[in-house]
Design an enzyme around this catalytic site. Sequence first.
Site, PDB file in Angstrom:
ATOM      1  N   SER A  96      -2.241   2.926  -3.483  1.00  0.00           N
ATOM      2  CA  SER A  96      -2.125   4.362  -3.196  1.00  0.00           C
ATOM      3  C   SER A  96      -2.293   5.209  -4.448  1.00  0.00           C
ATOM      4  O   SER A  96      -1.937   4.795  -5.561  1.00  0.00           O
ATOM      5  CB  SER A  96      -0.763   4.663  -2.561  1.00  0.00           C
ATOM      6  OG  SER A  96      -0.648   4.061  -1.296  1.00  0.00           O
ATOM      7  N   SER A 126       5.469  -0.261  -6.079  1.00  0.00           N
ATOM      8  CA  SER A 126       6.779  -0.927  -6.091  1.00  0.00           C
ATOM      9  C   SER A 126       6.862  -1.941  -7.220  1.00  0.00           C
ATOM     10  O   SER A 126       5.932  -2.728  -7.443  1.00  0.00           O
ATOM     11  CB  SER A 126       7.027  -1.631  -4.755  1.00  0.00           C
ATOM     12  OG  SER A 126       7.057  -0.706  -3.692  1.00  0.00           O
ATOM     13  N   GLN A 174       1.380  -4.075  -6.558  1.00  0.00           N
ATOM     14  CA  GLN A 174       0.174  -3.674  -5.834  1.00  0.00           C
ATOM     15  C   GLN A 174      -0.206  -2.252  -6.212  1.00  0.00           C
ATOM     16  O   GLN A 174       0.606  -1.326  -6.053  1.00  0.00           O
ATOM     17  CB  GLN A 174       0.419  -3.773  -4.323  1.00  0.00           C
ATOM     18  CG  GLN A 174      -0.705  -3.258  -3.453  1.00  0.00           C
ATOM     19  CD  GLN A 174      -0.247  -2.997  -2.032  1.00  0.00           C
ATOM     20  OE1 GLN A 174       0.862  -2.523  -1.810  1.00  0.00           O
ATOM     21  NE2 GLN A 174      -1.095  -3.302  -1.065  1.00  0.00           N
ATOM     22  N   GLY A 175      -1.425  -2.037  -6.700  1.00  0.00           N
ATOM     23  CA  GLY A 175      -1.895  -0.707  -7.060  1.00  0.00           C
ATOM     24  C   GLY A 175      -2.961  -0.212  -6.106  1.00  0.00           C
ATOM     25  O   GLY A 175      -4.156  -0.367  -6.369  1.00  0.00           O
ATOM     26  N   GLU A 182      -0.903 -11.218   7.460  1.00  0.00           N
ATOM     27  CA  GLU A 182       0.398 -11.489   8.084  1.00  0.00           C
ATOM     28  C   GLU A 182       0.593 -10.496   9.227  1.00  0.00           C
ATOM     29  O   GLU A 182       1.248  -9.463   9.088  1.00  0.00           O
ATOM     30  CB  GLU A 182       1.507 -11.348   7.043  1.00  0.00           C
ATOM     31  CG  GLU A 182       1.494 -12.433   5.983  1.00  0.00           C
ATOM     32  CD  GLU A 182       1.937 -13.781   6.533  1.00  0.00           C
ATOM     33  OE1 GLU A 182       2.780 -13.802   7.449  1.00  0.00           O
ATOM     34  OE2 GLU A 182       1.433 -14.802   6.066  1.00  0.00           O
ATOM     35  N   GLU A 238       1.930   8.158  12.085  1.00  0.00           N
ATOM     36  CA  GLU A 238       0.862   8.954  12.684  1.00  0.00           C
ATOM     37  C   GLU A 238      -0.495   8.271  12.521  1.00  0.00           C
ATOM     38  O   GLU A 238      -1.328   8.287  13.440  1.00  0.00           O
ATOM     39  CB  GLU A 238       0.838  10.349  12.044  1.00  0.00           C
ATOM     40  CG  GLU A 238       2.051  11.212  12.380  1.00  0.00           C
ATOM     41  CD  GLU A 238       3.307  10.804  11.614  1.00  0.00           C
ATOM     42  OE1 GLU A 238       4.397  11.253  11.983  1.00  0.00           O
ATOM     43  OE2 GLU A 238       3.187  10.015  10.640  1.00  0.00           O
TER      44      GLU A 238
END
Length: 399
Positions: A130, A162, A127-128, A245, A386
Site C-alpha cells: 500500500s 506492518s 510487506q510493502g 490462502e 466496500e
Amino acid sequence: MNFELDPGHVAFRKEVRTFMRDNVPPDLARRAYIGGHPPLIEDYRRWQRILHDRGWGAPHWPVEHGGTGWSPMQKHIFNEELYRADALDYGWQGTRMIGPVLIAFGSEAQKRRFLPPMLSGEEYWCQGFSEPNAGSDLASLRTRAERIGSDWVINGQKIWTSDAQYADWGFFLVRTDPTVKPQRGISLLLVPMNIPGIRVRPIESLNGGHELNEVFLDNVRVPAENLVGEPGQGWTYAKYLLEKERTASAYLYQNKRELEKAKEIARAETVGGCQLIDTPEFARKVARIEADLLALEWSVLRILSEERNTHDAGAVVSALKIRGSEMQQRVAQLQIDALGPRALRTFEHGDQGATDGTPLWPSHVSGRTAQFLHLRAATIYGGAREIQKNIIARRAFGL
C-alpha cells in the site's frame, strides 16, 4: 455434507493438542491471550523455532520445501488447536505470503537463500504494497524502480507496513515500466530492511500500539537477482499471494478462540449474583454469534473439502473476508459488553498484564479494550469491505 472427523483425524487432533500443551511457553501464551499489537517479535521467532524443530514450521508448504504433507482437514485441525492453545500464528508476511510466492515463482537461488531462515524463524519479513494514494487501488502505485547496471534503484513511499521496524527483509511492489498498462508495469523486489536509503516512521494506532509504519525508500539499491520472477509480473504474483490462502480471510480460528474468551469473561462476571453467561439477554447475544460463526465455519469447510462451487473463487474469498472481519468486530464487541464498566479502562500498551489477578482488574480484563479498538480496522485492512462487495458484484454476478 458429513464433516464428522474420522478416527485418524481424531488421533491427529490429540497429537497436536498434546504437542501444544507440552510446548507452548506459558509466558508466550499469556501475551498471545492479551493480544498486544504488534506481538513481541522475539515471541514469533521463539515459537517458529519450536514449530520448525517439530517439522511443523509451514504446514501449507510443499513437503520438498519443509511442509508437512497434511491434508486440508489436518491443517484445519492444526490451526484450531494452535489458537485454542493461545499460541502465535506463523509470521504471516513470511511463511504465509512471500514464502509460497518464492516457491512458485522464485529462482532456485532465491529458494535456497530465503526459505530456510524463513522456516526456522531466523528472518522476519514485512510487506510493502500500500501507498498513500494506492491502497485498495493498488494498481496506481507510484513507487518506482529503475534498472541501473546490475542493480534496481528504488524511490517512493509505502504506508501501513506492518512490523517494518522489526523486519529483516521486505517484499515490495514497485513500478518498473510506466509506459504500459498499470498492472503490467509492476514488479516484485526483495529488499533488506537495514540498507542505506530506507527510513521507517511509526504510525501509532488507536489502541496505542505501534504495528503499522510508513516506509520511505530514497535511492535504495538492491541487486538485480532480488527481482522475483519476471519484470512486469508483480501484479500476477501479488494476486497469487492474496488468493493462495483462500480460507485465511475468514479469520475463522481467531474468531472461534475470541468467542471462547467472551464466554470465559461472561462466566467470571456476575449480574445480581448470577453468572452473566446465564442471563437470557447475554445468552441470546452469544447464540446469534455462535450460529453465524458456525455458518462461517461450514463455508470454510466446504472450500477445504473442495465442494463444487458455481461462483468465481475471487468472489468466494471476498465473501469470506466480509463475514470474517465483521465477525471479528462482533465478537470483540461481545467481550466489551461482558466486561461492562471494566472495559472503560485501557492499559498502557505493552504493559497490559501488569495488574493481572487483582480483584478489581482480574486477568480476563487485560487486552480486551485494546483489541476492540484495534479491530475497528478489521473491515478495512486486507481489502476494505466496500471493495470486497464490488468484487463480489463484478465476479459473481457480472454487475
